[in-house]
Write a protein that holds these residues in place. Structure first.
Motif, PDB file in Angstrom:
ATOM      1  N   PHE A   1       2.641 -13.673  -1.878  1.00  0.00           N
ATOM      2  CA  PHE A   1       2.396 -12.984  -3.132  1.00  0.00           C
ATOM      3  C   PHE A   1       2.279 -11.500  -2.799  1.00  0.00           C
ATOM      4  N   ASP A   2       3.246 -10.700  -3.246  1.00  0.00           N
ATOM      5  CA  ASP A   2       3.227  -9.249  -3.042  1.00  0.00           C
ATOM      6  C   ASP A   2       2.609  -8.593  -4.264  1.00  0.00           C
ATOM      7  N   ILE A   3       1.505  -7.863  -4.069  1.00  0.00           N
ATOM      8  CA  ILE A   3       0.854  -7.148  -5.155  1.00  0.00           C
ATOM      9  C   ILE A   3       1.307  -5.698  -5.100  1.00  0.00           C
ATOM     10  N   ASN A   4       1.957  -5.242  -6.162  1.00  0.00           N
ATOM     11  CA  ASN A   4       2.431  -3.866  -6.279  1.00  0.00           C
ATOM     12  C   ASN A   4       1.697  -3.211  -7.442  1.00  0.00           C
TER      13      ASN A   4
ATOM     14  N   GLY B   1      -1.255   5.243  -5.040  1.00  0.00           N
ATOM     15  CA  GLY B   1      -1.627   6.644  -4.913  1.00  0.00           C
ATOM     16  C   GLY B   1      -3.116   6.812  -4.676  1.00  0.00           C
ATOM     17  N   ALA B   2      -3.515   8.048  -4.502  1.00  0.00           N
ATOM     18  CA  ALA B   2      -4.912   8.361  -4.215  1.00  0.00           C
ATOM     19  C   ALA B   2      -5.815   8.137  -5.427  1.00  0.00           C
ATOM     20  N   GLU B   3      -5.254   8.157  -6.633  1.00  0.00           N
ATOM     21  CA  GLU B   3      -6.072   7.966  -7.834  1.00  0.00           C
ATOM     22  C   GLU B   3      -6.490   6.513  -8.052  1.00  0.00           C
ATOM     23  N   VAL B   4      -5.914   5.601  -7.285  1.00  0.00           N
ATOM     24  CA  VAL B   4      -6.208   4.178  -7.431  1.00  0.00           C
ATOM     25  C   VAL B   4      -7.366   3.793  -6.514  1.00  0.00           C
ATOM     26  N   ASN B   5      -8.317   3.082  -7.074  1.00  0.00           N
ATOM     27  CA  ASN B   5      -9.474   2.615  -6.310  1.00  0.00           C
ATOM     28  C   ASN B   5      -9.076   1.382  -5.505  1.00  0.00           C
ATOM     29  N   PRO B   6      -9.065   1.452  -4.167  1.00  0.00           N
ATOM     30  CA  PRO B   6      -8.641   0.301  -3.361  1.00  0.00           C
ATOM     31  C   PRO B   6      -9.605  -0.882  -3.449  1.00  0.00           C
ATOM     32  N   ILE B   7     -10.858  -0.631  -3.789  1.00  0.00           N
ATOM     33  CA  ILE B   7     -11.823  -1.721  -3.920  1.00  0.00           C
ATOM     34  C   ILE B   7     -11.451  -2.614  -5.094  1.00  0.00           C
ATOM     35  N   VAL B   8     -10.961  -2.014  -6.167  1.00  0.00           N
ATOM     36  CA  VAL B   8     -10.543  -2.784  -7.340  1.00  0.00           C
ATOM     37  C   VAL B   8      -9.362  -3.686  -6.995  1.00  0.00           C
TER      38      VAL B   8
ATOM     39  N   LYS C   1       0.803  -1.220   0.000  1.00  0.00           N
ATOM     40  CA  LYS C   1       0.000   0.000   0.000  1.00  0.00           C
ATOM     41  C   LYS C   1       0.837   1.271   0.000  1.00  0.00           C
ATOM     42  N   SER C   2       2.134   1.158   0.157  1.00  0.00           N
ATOM     43  CA  SER C   2       2.970   2.355   0.173  1.00  0.00           C
ATOM     44  C   SER C   2       3.123   2.963  -1.226  1.00  0.00           C
ATOM     45  N   ASN C   3       2.990   2.150  -2.283  1.00  0.00           N
ATOM     46  CA  ASN C   3       3.135   2.654  -3.654  1.00  0.00           C
ATOM     47  C   ASN C   3       1.823   3.089  -4.277  1.00  0.00           C
TER      48      ASN C   3
ATOM     49  N   PHE D   1       0.610  -0.063 -13.911  1.00  0.00           N
ATOM     50  CA  PHE D   1       1.513  -1.202 -13.805  1.00  0.00           C
ATOM     51  C   PHE D   1       1.082  -2.065 -12.630  1.00  0.00           C
ATOM     52  N   LEU D   2       0.938  -3.349 -12.879  1.00  0.00           N
ATOM     53  CA  LEU D   2       0.640  -4.312 -11.820  1.00  0.00           C
ATOM     54  C   LEU D   2       1.744  -5.351 -11.832  1.00  0.00           C
ATOM     55  N   ARG D   3       2.462  -5.442 -10.741  1.00  0.00           N
ATOM     56  CA  ARG D   3       3.513  -6.449 -10.595  1.00  0.00           C
ATOM     57  C   ARG D   3       3.203  -7.296  -9.373  1.00  0.00           C
ATOM     58  N   ILE D   4       3.293  -8.587  -9.556  1.00  0.00           N
ATOM     59  CA  ILE D   4       3.093  -9.534  -8.464  1.00  0.00           C
ATOM     60  C   ILE D   4       4.385 -10.313  -8.299  1.00  0.00           C
ATOM     61  N   ASN D   5       4.953 -10.254  -7.108  1.00  0.00           N
ATOM     62  CA  ASN D   5       6.176 -10.981  -6.784  1.00  0.00           C
ATOM     63  C   ASN D   5       5.834 -12.097  -5.808  1.00  0.00           C
TER      64      ASN D   5
END
Length: 170
Positions: A83-86, A49-56, A45-47, A123-127
């Motif tokens: 699984f880290d979702i960035n 921003g406010a423009e991103v919908n957290p529900i999505v 959640k540190s990356n 950008f969606l990265r999953i590690n």
């Protein structure tokens, strides 16, 4: 009529099979998901921003969780496989240069008129990390523009992306 139906069916199958995937994966050579019994999913959640919908993002996390559980792994908050979702966004400036000065169809006194606009890329990265070894074992990244049909805010696109991610484990 049967030949026309068969022809359209064949064209549809060829069209579906040639669709390119929108993801890029990489993994350690020795990695195999079937060697593990449980997993955990965390959102960075540190990356975000406010423009991103957290529900999505939460909905995507639940879709991914369900798909991994269907592969036989169980969800465990204390698992060492995470699984880290960035998720991040980037503004990109693009332009369509209109150079019609010597065109035989159009004459323009302003030879280098530009159509400049901003494009938001997501950008969606999953590690997949092993916290015990402090090592990244697998990663996937996908990029799309705002308003794209590949956006994870679209339920169908989110499910398709999760399916593509799960296919990368095969």
């Amino acid at each position: 009529m049967k030949k026309i139906t068969t022809l359209f069916g064949l064209i549809f199958l060829i069209g579906c099979s040639t669709t390119q995937s929108n993801i890029t994966t990489d993994s350690v050579d020795t990695f195999n998901l079937s060697n593990y019994n449980d997993f955990n999913i965390k959102i960075n959640k540190s990356n975000i921003g406010a423009e991103v919908n957290p529900i999505v993002i939460e909905r995507f996390k639940e879709n991914l969780k369900t798909a991994i559980e269907e592969r036989g792994l169980s969800f465990n908050e204390k698992s060492n496989i995470i699984f880290d979702i960035n998720f991040s966004t980037k503004e990109k400036i693009e332009s369509n240069r209109m150079n019609h000065y010597y065109s035989r169809y159009y004459y323009d006194y302003w030879m280098y008129r530009d159509d400049v606009y901003n494009v938001t890329q997501n950008f969606l990265r999953i590690n997949l990390r092993d916290s015990e070894q402090d090592k990244t074992l697998w990663t996937v990244v996908t990029v799309w523009r705002d308003g794209s049909s590949r956006s994870i805010s679209n339920d169908d696109a989110s499910n398709i992306l999760v399916d593509e991610i799960m296919l990368s484990f095969l």
